[in-house]
Structure formats: C-alpha cells, structure tokens
Design an enzyme around this catalytic site. Structure first.
Site, PDB file in Angstrom:
ATOM      1  N   ASP A  15       0.900  -1.136  -0.039  1.00  0.00           N
ATOM      2  CA  ASP A  15       0.044  -0.124  -0.188  1.00  0.00           C
ATOM      3  C   ASP A  15       1.124   1.104   0.099  1.00  0.00           C
ATOM      4  O   ASP A  15       2.106   1.216   0.504  1.00  0.00           O
ATOM      5  CB  ASP A  15      -0.907   0.011   1.247  1.00  0.00           C
ATOM      6  CG  ASP A  15      -1.625   1.340   1.334  1.00  0.00           C
ATOM      7  OD1 ASP A  15      -2.443   1.747   0.519  1.00  0.00           O
ATOM      8  OD2 ASP A  15      -1.710   1.870   2.528  1.00  0.00           O
ATOM      9  N   MET A  16       0.478   2.337  -0.420  1.00  0.00           N
ATOM     10  CA  MET A  16       1.443   3.525  -0.370  1.00  0.00           C
ATOM     11  C   MET A  16       1.046   4.443   0.800  1.00  0.00           C
ATOM     12  O   MET A  16       2.149   4.553   1.768  1.00  0.00           O
ATOM     13  CB  MET A  16       0.793   4.491  -1.530  1.00  0.00           C
ATOM     14  CG  MET A  16       1.939   5.414  -1.697  1.00  0.00           C
ATOM     15  SD  MET A  16       1.549   6.572  -3.297  1.00  0.00           S
ATOM     16  CE  MET A  16      -0.030   7.249  -2.970  1.00  0.00           C
ATOM     17  N   ASP A  17       0.041   5.155   1.078  1.00  0.00           N
ATOM     18  CA  ASP A  17       0.008   6.229   1.971  1.00  0.00           C
ATOM     19  C   ASP A  17       0.022   5.475   3.217  1.00  0.00           C
ATOM     20  O   ASP A  17      -0.705   4.375   3.745  1.00  0.00           O
ATOM     21  CB  ASP A  17      -1.064   7.021   1.879  1.00  0.00           C
ATOM     22  CG  ASP A  17      -1.157   8.016   0.731  1.00  0.00           C
ATOM     23  OD1 ASP A  17      -0.366   8.855   0.533  1.00  0.00           O
ATOM     24  OD2 ASP A  17      -2.112   7.939  -0.354  1.00  0.00           O
ATOM     25  N   ASP A 172      -1.637  -0.751   6.254  1.00  0.00           N
ATOM     26  CA  ASP A 172      -1.808  -0.079   7.191  1.00  0.00           C
ATOM     27  C   ASP A 172      -3.390   0.344   7.579  1.00  0.00           C
ATOM     28  O   ASP A 172      -3.652   1.034   8.627  1.00  0.00           O
ATOM     29  CB  ASP A 172      -1.107   1.211   7.268  1.00  0.00           C
ATOM     30  CG  ASP A 172      -1.806   2.341   6.456  1.00  0.00           C
ATOM     31  OD1 ASP A 172      -1.604   3.602   6.841  1.00  0.00           O
ATOM     32  OD2 ASP A 172      -2.250   1.958   5.224  1.00  0.00           O
TER      33      ASP A 172
END
Length: 201
Positions: A15-17, A172
């Site tokens: 995942d990124m953010d 997250d």
C-alpha cells in the site's frame, strides 16, 4: 525489522499512504481543512474506519452519516486533494518499510496497490525516486472495485505475473487487510511495526 523473514514470498505488494510513504499527517491536515471549509462533522473514529478508501467515497459516507444532502461531493474531494498535494509536495518521506523495498529490489518483483488515484500514486512515488522501480502501480481508478474488495491486489499480482497466494501485502488500514485476505494473500499490518499517527486522539 527482520527483513529476511519475508524471503520465502515470490513478490511484494505495498500500500502507499501510511505504509510505504509517511504521509498520513498530511492526509489528516488536508481532511481537516476540507471538512471545516464545508462544515462537515466528523470524528477520529470515522476517519480511521475509512482509511484506505477513495476520497469521494469517504466524503459520501461522511455526508450520509451526518444526513447532509446539499453539498457537492466532488467539490469537497477536490478541496481535500488539492490541500494534500500542497502539503505533500513540500516533503515526501518514506516509512521504515523502505528498507524492505531496498533489500529486495532486483531480487523479487514488487508493486504498489493503493486507494489513491493512479496519477497521484505515480507522482508521489516519483518524488521519492522509486516509481520506475516497481513492476506495477495500481491506483483505485484502475480497478472495478476498490479496497476492501481484492481487485487492487489481484491486479498487482496479474501485472507481476505472480500467483496471488505467492504475494505478501504490506498494509496499514483495515480495508487493505481485508482486501489482501480476500485476494488469498498473506498480509503484514504495519500498524504493528511503528506508532500510528493518523487521527490519533
């Protein structure tokens, strides 16, 4: 962080953010700016529960929860995204997970599967200097169903030419963890690796 414990997996999906990019503080500030501008009520619990969802859908849910029907969803989403870009463009930082990326770079295929748009993801990862080093970047606008549906992660596996069950996902948010499980993938919840900093009271 024991990086070598992940070596039995064929490929990684990040995942990124909040997972690969330390950007949740900027997201919170952007949300607060936009929601205050349009006088939309919210709680930390609501915002945490929607973490990982596309911006427009989050706005729709907040308006529905507050029984508000006379506000333009697109205008709120645009205000939030514009503010976020202003904040994140000044500084893009990686989380400690960048060590996993750097250790396995060139050894295993890696992808990013994010609730952000494809364009936004590519821009932010380019600012960090790593966009071109992923086999795939899959934004929410590239799939029919966003997280918690498995589409994002299944698309990453397809583009990497790796079976879903051979992938390890780093996430997250609850929606992302559910999506990874639905895709038949193992998942590392990075909220167990470092302190949360998104809508924490």
């Amino acid at each position: 962080m024991n990086i070598q414990q992940y070596q039995d997996y064929e490929a990684f999906i990040f995942d990124m953010d909040g997972t690969l990019i330390d950007s949740m503080k900027q997201h919170q500030q952007a949300w607060e700016f936009a929601l205050q501008q349009f006088n939309i009520p919210y709680t930390s619990e609501q915002m945490l529960a929607m973490s990982g969802m596309p911006t427009g859908l989050s706005v729709e849910k907040l308006l529905a929860d507050a029984h508000i029907s006379n506000i333009d969803v697109a205008a709120v989403a645009e205000a939030k995204e514009q503010r976020y870009h202003q904040l994140v463009n000044s500084e893009v930082l990686a989380t400690p997970l960048i060590e996993v990326f750097e250790y396995y770079l060139g050894k295993k295929p890696m992808a990013v599967g994010t609730g952000a748009s494809q364009q936004q993801a590519e821009l932010i990862l380019a600012k960090l200097g790593i966009a071109k080093q992923f086999e795939a970047i899959v934004g929410a606008d590239l799939v029919a169903e966003h997280k918690p549906a498995p589409d994002t992660f299944l698309k990453c596996a397809e583009l990497m030419n790796v079976q879903p069950q051979a992938c390890l996902v780093f996430e997250d948010a609850d929606a992302g963890v559910v999506a990874a499980n639905a895709a038949g993938m193992d998942v590392v919840d990075v909220r167990n690796l470092w302190p949360a900093n998104y809508f924490v009271d």
